[in-house]
Design a protein around this motif. Structure first.
Motif, PDB file in Angstrom:
ATOM      1  N   MET A   1      28.115  45.204  46.001  1.00 54.35           N
ATOM      2  CA  MET A   1      27.525  45.155  47.337  1.00 54.35           C
ATOM      3  C   MET A   1      26.102  45.709  47.326  1.00 54.35           C
ATOM      4  SD  MET A   1      29.827  43.619  48.949  1.00 54.35           S
ATOM      5  CE  MET A   1      30.856  42.968  47.612  1.00 54.35           C
ATOM      6  N   ARG A   2      25.876  46.732  46.526  1.00 51.51           N
ATOM      7  CA  ARG A   2      24.518  47.281  46.414  1.00 51.51           C
ATOM      8  C   ARG A   2      23.555  46.218  45.883  1.00 51.51           C
ATOM      9  NH1 ARG A   2      21.565  50.186  49.092  1.00 51.51           N
ATOM     10  NH2 ARG A   2      20.058  48.546  48.741  1.00 51.51           N
TER      11      ARG A   2
ATOM     12  N   VAL B   1      39.115  32.908  47.793  1.00 49.15           N
ATOM     13  CA  VAL B   1      39.342  34.145  47.040  1.00 49.15           C
ATOM     14  C   VAL B   1      38.429  34.201  45.825  1.00 49.15           C
ATOM     15  CG1 VAL B   1      41.007  35.434  45.641  1.00 49.15           C
ATOM     16  CG2 VAL B   1      41.742  34.371  47.783  1.00 49.15           C
ATOM     17  N   LEU B   2      37.770  35.339  45.667  1.00 43.40           N
ATOM     18  CA  LEU B   2      37.027  35.668  44.453  1.00 43.40           C
ATOM     19  C   LEU B   2      37.765  36.838  43.807  1.00 43.40           C
ATOM     20  CD1 LEU B   2      34.616  35.668  42.470  1.00 43.40           C
ATOM     21  CD2 LEU B   2      33.352  37.041  44.151  1.00 43.40           C
ATOM     22  N   SER B   3      38.341  36.616  42.627  1.00 40.78           N
ATOM     23  CA  SER B   3      39.185  37.619  41.982  1.00 40.78           C
ATOM     24  C   SER B   3      38.705  37.911  40.574  1.00 40.78           C
ATOM     25  CB  SER B   3      40.640  37.119  41.924  1.00 40.78           C
ATOM     26  OG  SER B   3      41.438  37.971  41.120  1.00 40.78           O
ATOM     27  N   THR B   4      38.911  39.135  40.136  1.00 43.95           N
ATOM     28  CA  THR B   4      38.719  39.437  38.723  1.00 43.95           C
ATOM     29  C   THR B   4      39.845  38.788  37.921  1.00 43.95           C
ATOM     30  OG1 THR B   4      39.888  41.542  39.087  1.00 43.95           O
ATOM     31  CG2 THR B   4      37.485  41.613  39.008  1.00 43.95           C
ATOM     32  N   ASN B   5      39.534  38.418  36.714  1.00 46.56           N
ATOM     33  CA  ASN B   5      40.509  37.771  35.833  1.00 46.56           C
ATOM     34  C   ASN B   5      41.294  38.857  35.091  1.00 46.56           C
ATOM     35  OD1 ASN B   5      41.970  36.072  34.243  1.00 46.56           O
ATOM     36  ND2 ASN B   5      40.237  35.170  33.177  1.00 46.56           N
ATOM     37  N   CYS B   6      42.219  39.477  35.814  1.00 40.16           N
ATOM     38  CA  CYS B   6      43.014  40.565  35.246  1.00 40.16           C
ATOM     39  C   CYS B   6      44.496  40.252  35.422  1.00 40.16           C
ATOM     40  CB  CYS B   6      42.672  41.889  35.924  1.00 40.16           C
ATOM     41  SG  CYS B   6      43.120  41.975  37.671  1.00 40.16           S
ATOM     42  N   GLY B   7      45.312  40.767  34.494  1.00 36.57           N
ATOM     43  CA  GLY B   7      46.752  40.596  34.604  1.00 36.57           C
ATOM     44  C   GLY B   7      47.161  39.150  34.791  1.00 36.57           C
ATOM     45  N   GLY B   8      47.956  38.899  35.844  1.00 36.00           N
ATOM     46  CA  GLY B   8      48.465  37.557  36.084  1.00 36.00           C
ATOM     47  C   GLY B   8      47.643  36.732  37.054  1.00 36.00           C
ATOM     48  N   MET B   9      46.420  37.168  37.389  1.00 32.28           N
ATOM     49  CA  MET B   9      45.650  36.450  38.406  1.00 32.28           C
ATOM     50  C   MET B   9      45.250  35.042  37.962  1.00 32.28           C
ATOM     51  SD  MET B   9      46.026  38.455  40.767  1.00 32.28           S
ATOM     52  CE  MET B   9      45.289  37.277  41.887  1.00 32.28           C
ATOM     53  N   SER B  10      45.050  34.842  36.669  1.00 33.33           N
ATOM     54  CA  SER B  10      44.709  33.491  36.196  1.00 33.33           C
ATOM     55  C   SER B  10      45.914  32.558  36.240  1.00 33.33           C
ATOM     56  CB  SER B  10      44.155  33.547  34.768  1.00 33.33           C
ATOM     57  OG  SER B  10      45.124  34.042  33.868  1.00 33.33           O
TER      58      SER B  10
ATOM     59  N   PRO C   1      29.884  44.122  38.040  1.00 36.78           N
ATOM     60  CA  PRO C   1      29.289  43.989  39.381  1.00 36.78           C
ATOM     61  C   PRO C   1      28.188  42.939  39.459  1.00 36.78           C
ATOM     62  CG  PRO C   1      29.537  46.305  38.783  1.00 36.78           C
ATOM     63  CD  PRO C   1      29.865  45.517  37.554  1.00 36.78           C
ATOM     64  N   GLN C   2      27.387  42.819  38.400  1.00 32.06           N
ATOM     65  CA  GLN C   2      26.295  41.851  38.405  1.00 32.06           C
ATOM     66  C   GLN C   2      26.832  40.425  38.509  1.00 32.06           C
ATOM     67  OE1 GLN C   2      22.675  42.425  38.176  1.00 32.06           O
ATOM     68  NE2 GLN C   2      22.933  40.333  38.963  1.00 32.06           N
ATOM     69  N   ILE C   3      27.909  40.142  37.765  1.00 34.95           N
ATOM     70  CA  ILE C   3      28.493  38.798  37.800  1.00 34.95           C
ATOM     71  C   ILE C   3      29.125  38.534  39.162  1.00 34.95           C
ATOM     72  CG2 ILE C   3      30.284  37.307  36.804  1.00 34.95           C
ATOM     73  CD1 ILE C   3      29.765  38.617  34.124  1.00 34.95           C
ATOM     74  N   VAL C   4      29.764  39.551  39.741  1.00 39.83           N
ATOM     75  CA  VAL C   4      30.370  39.388  41.066  1.00 39.83           C
ATOM     76  C   VAL C   4      29.304  39.071  42.106  1.00 39.83           C
ATOM     77  CG1 VAL C   4      31.596  40.575  42.930  1.00 39.83           C
ATOM     78  CG2 VAL C   4      32.369  40.848  40.567  1.00 39.83           C
TER      79      VAL C   4
ATOM     80  N   ILE D   1      28.956  35.594  44.255  1.00 41.23           N
ATOM     81  CA  ILE D   1      28.940  35.563  45.717  1.00 41.23           C
ATOM     82  C   ILE D   1      27.705  34.817  46.210  1.00 41.23           C
ATOM     83  CG2 ILE D   1      28.707  36.975  47.809  1.00 41.23           C
ATOM     84  CD1 ILE D   1      30.469  39.075  46.436  1.00 41.23           C
ATOM     85  N   ASN D   2      26.594  35.071  45.558  1.00 44.81           N
ATOM     86  CA  ASN D   2      25.354  34.362  45.910  1.00 44.81           C
ATOM     87  C   ASN D   2      25.516  32.856  45.695  1.00 44.81           C
ATOM     88  OD1 ASN D   2      22.712  34.331  46.857  1.00 44.81           O
ATOM     89  ND2 ASN D   2      21.823  34.571  44.822  1.00 44.81           N
ATOM     90  N   ASP D   3      26.220  32.475  44.629  1.00 47.43           N
ATOM     91  CA  ASP D   3      26.490  31.055  44.368  1.00 47.43           C
ATOM     92  C   ASP D   3      27.387  30.472  45.472  1.00 47.43           C
ATOM     93  OD1 ASP D   3      25.034  31.162  42.029  1.00 47.43           O
ATOM     94  OD2 ASP D   3      26.785  31.446  40.741  1.00 47.43           O
TER      95      ASP D   3
END
Length: 292
Positions: A133-134, A214-223, A240-243, A247-249
């Motif tokens: 967010m920053r 939804v924008l999610s990190t690719n962790c655990g079973g999320m994929s 954070p930079q990729i997130v 979001i900008n995309d």
């Protein structure tokens, strides 16, 4: 005492901790144990005592239920290969689909409303989402970010919001009733799951059913739920930079493309994550155990 007086055919433990309290009680019934999130992908890794306890206690369980393929794979470190582990993924009620958004609510001239929901624990990754967010604020992107996170670690989030000068951007709510959370999600443009570890997050399925991208990190079973740029968006954890870039995309995509994402997400829920199908899967698991 109720179990001793009226022994069931099957005793299904939804969590590991209550099972451990009566692990030495061996009645004439089958035992099923559910395996979820941090109980498998965090706790036994951080403590050898817990890992050894699992190996011992799991010997007395007849069958296991896992919320994701990822959790099933990790659980094999503590479960004999001869023991069945059935993957039955989380589900939502189809009523969510009835009240879902029919289009993407965001307009390029308005403030992007982002929301995250989860318990206030380090593994939920809120410190990383605040860093994101920053970066958005530095890019002069108009947005607001709501965090709904019940728990005792309020100081951590409160401090970072202040330290990053995000007070005018971030609304931190330390808990809400479930129905109110769903209303908050539905009114937002984007659900962000910044977690470092998950089984499969129920709140992501709820957001997908409600028509919120939804924008999610690719962790655990999320994929196992989200395919990047098909029914949602996936990014690496702790980036954070990729997130912020993603979001900008997202806000640059046209409404037609985002509607395809929303509808594909709903189709995923309908195909794989409705409670009626989940109930049938549990019935099949119980029948298989009883017929052994």
């Amino acid at each position: 005492l109720p179990i001793m007086i009226n022994p069931p055919d099957i005793l299904h433990f939804q969590w590991i901790s209550p099972m451990l309290k009566i692990e030495n009680f061996n009645g004439d019934f089958k035992k099923v144990l559910s395996l979820r999130g941090s109980q498998i992908n965090m706790n036994p890794i951080s403590s050898k005592i817990i890992a050894d306890t699992y190996v011992r206690a799991f010997k007395n369980i007849d069958a296991f239920h896992s919320v994701s393929d990822d959790i099933k794979k990790l659980s094999r470190n503590y479960i004999k290969k001869t023991k069945p582990v059935k993957v039955i993924k989380p589900a939502v009620d189809k009523i969510y689909l009835k009240f879902s958004n029919k289009y993407w609510r965001y307009d390029i001239n308005e403030k992007l409303k982002i929301i995250s929901v989860g318990t206030n624990r380090w593994k939920k990754g809120f410190t990383y989402s605040l860093d994101s967010m920053r970066l958005l604020a530095e890019k002069k992107i108009k947005f607001s970010y709501t965090i709904i996170a019940p728990g005792e670690d309020r100081e951590n989030i409160d401090y970072q919001i202040s330290d990053l000068n995000l007070n005018s951007y971030v609304n931190y709510i330390p808990g809400l009733a479930h129905e109110q959370i769903l209303k908050e999600i539905k009114c937002c443009h984007l659900f962000l799951l910044p977690s470092l570890s998950e089984g499969i997050a129920n709140v992501v399925l709820e957001s997908m059913a409600l028509g919120v991208p939804v924008l999610s990190t690719n962790c655990g079973g999320m994929s196992e739920v989200i395919t990047d740029k098909v029914n949602g968006f996936l990014v690496p954890p702790r980036k954070p930079q990729i997130v912020s870039t993603r979001i900008n995309d997202i806000i640059s995509y046209d409404k037609e493309y985002m509607l395809k994402i929303i509808n594909a997400a709903k189709s995923t829920v309908i195909k794989n994550h409705l409670s009626n199908n989940q109930i049938s899967a549990f019935k099949n698991l119980y029948n298989e155990i009883l017929n052994e």
